[in-house]
Design an enzyme around this catalytic site. Sequence first.
Site, PDB file in Angstrom:
ATOM      1  CB  SER A  69      -1.804   4.991   2.744  1.00 46.81           C
ATOM      2  OG  SER A  69       0.017   5.306   3.231  1.00 46.81           O
ATOM      3  CE  LYS A  70      -1.302  -0.154  -3.786  1.00 45.74           C
ATOM      4  NZ  LYS A  70      -1.804  -1.651  -3.031  1.00 45.74           N
ATOM      5  NE  ARG A  71       3.469   7.008   3.373  1.00 48.48           N
ATOM      6  CZ  ARG A  71       3.493   7.530   4.989  1.00 48.48           C
ATOM      7  NH1 ARG A  71       4.807   6.648   5.339  1.00 48.48           N
ATOM      8  NH2 ARG A  71       2.514   7.769   5.743  1.00 48.48           N
TER       9      ARG A  71
END
Length: 499
Positions: free
Chosen positions: A254-256
């Site tokens: 994911s984005k993180r």
Amino acid sequence: MTEPTVRVRFAPAPTGMLHVGGARTALFNYLFARRAGGTFLLRSEDTDASRSSLTAESSIAADLHWLGISWDEGPDIGGAWGPYRQSERQEHYGLAAARLMERELAYPCFCSPEELDAERVASEAKGVAPKYSGKCRGLTMAQRRALETQGRRPALRFIMPPRDIYVEDLVRGAVHFPGGLIGDFVVVKSDGVPAYNFAAVVDDSAMEISHVIRGDEHLPNTPRQVALYEALDMPLPLFAHVSMILAPDHHKLSKRHGATAVSEYRDRGFLAEALINYLALLGWSPGNDREFFRLEELVDAFSLERISKGPAIFDHAKLLWFNGQYLRAKPVAERAALFAAWARRDDRLASLAELSDDEWLVTLAAAISDHVGVLADVAKETATVLAEPSQIDGETKAALAHPASRKAVAELGAVARRCGTDRRAFAAATARAALADIGVRTGAKGRALYRPMRLAVTRQEHGIELPVLLPLLGPQRVAARISAALDVSAPGQEAQASG
Ligand code: GLU
């Protein structure tokens, strides 16, 4: 027996960017189709009108094009099985829904979201998996009519058969879905919009999709879809569920964890061929230790059998390594042109005259390529090469105090001044042999020749070799830097300063 015609699809919801996971699904479908001489189509699953947009649809298409993935039928190019946007296929869903109703395999469900929530909460409290109770299945015609006259708009629910379902998945092998766990599910929402499982089955069937190759987050949908195919008397496609891409911490990527959108990789200067090569090896292997594959080569090598069952871990360092390899494998002129384009994007460099000098660009490419992992590094590396040196320090003064060294540096300065703005002449005058000649003429040898030159021009002990660095800096910079260094370190300066 003849093999069935291969028709596969990539079916993104146009609600955002194309992510690396989606790109890999598209790639596997594409490779499979091309390998089999089949058809690869793009379908826009845009039933969620509030979240879908044509902008997102075109950006997904643009990202696929950038990667080199092309399709034979799709919303932008049409085709004989179109339309290819679910929002334009209402008629197909209406007919299929009517068929389910006729066969009494679906029923209108009047439950409100609040009622459904309450059911869910109650199951959770009992510690059982939530499953629709089937409450509306038993409504009589009269009850349905009464609810409708109250203005309640029903959804259409499919009666999920309670039997076990087996799927022979081409990646995962035999998958068993025990019966009785899945409740009746909505196929058409109360606003008339088809639900994903229903629309996907109706379309895959109408578009004669032979193989459904997709991410394994859809595995739980598969028994629902199989039941729908059977209820509608439609032949089943073959399924191949590809396992998820996980981050190094084994959580869903994911984005993180960093960039997940293909466009972010493009904007940071990854090459499409590097990303394609890397994505292909995320979950697929050629069966030997070969690592480098261009798209055409992947077409020849690809097979569903070699897709692994286990999750693939996204390894950013490996992708970066591939990118560096592909960058350095480019002919230097091509690399130079790319570097120029990327340097121009940077405000510090946009007006740099050298960026239109092909010879200079080739020298730059040779000098900085080893430090460029992604094209976005080009600007920083170029700026570093050209950066004004720090104040003249003790080391530089000491090096220039040596008479032969000082003479040699002064001669380099004179050469630079004579060249004026002629970069080409300066490049010839600072070739390895020409610099050695300066040493011969001035009596400065080896370290006493090159070190003072480098210190006078950059103040650094190490860096790009002088016959490359000097032409990159060009005659004007070199002349100015040398005259400043000689001024500051002139014999007697020290005494004057302290006197
Ligand atoms: N629209 C679905 C998705 O993007 C398609 C899933 C499928 O391939 O069936 O996940």
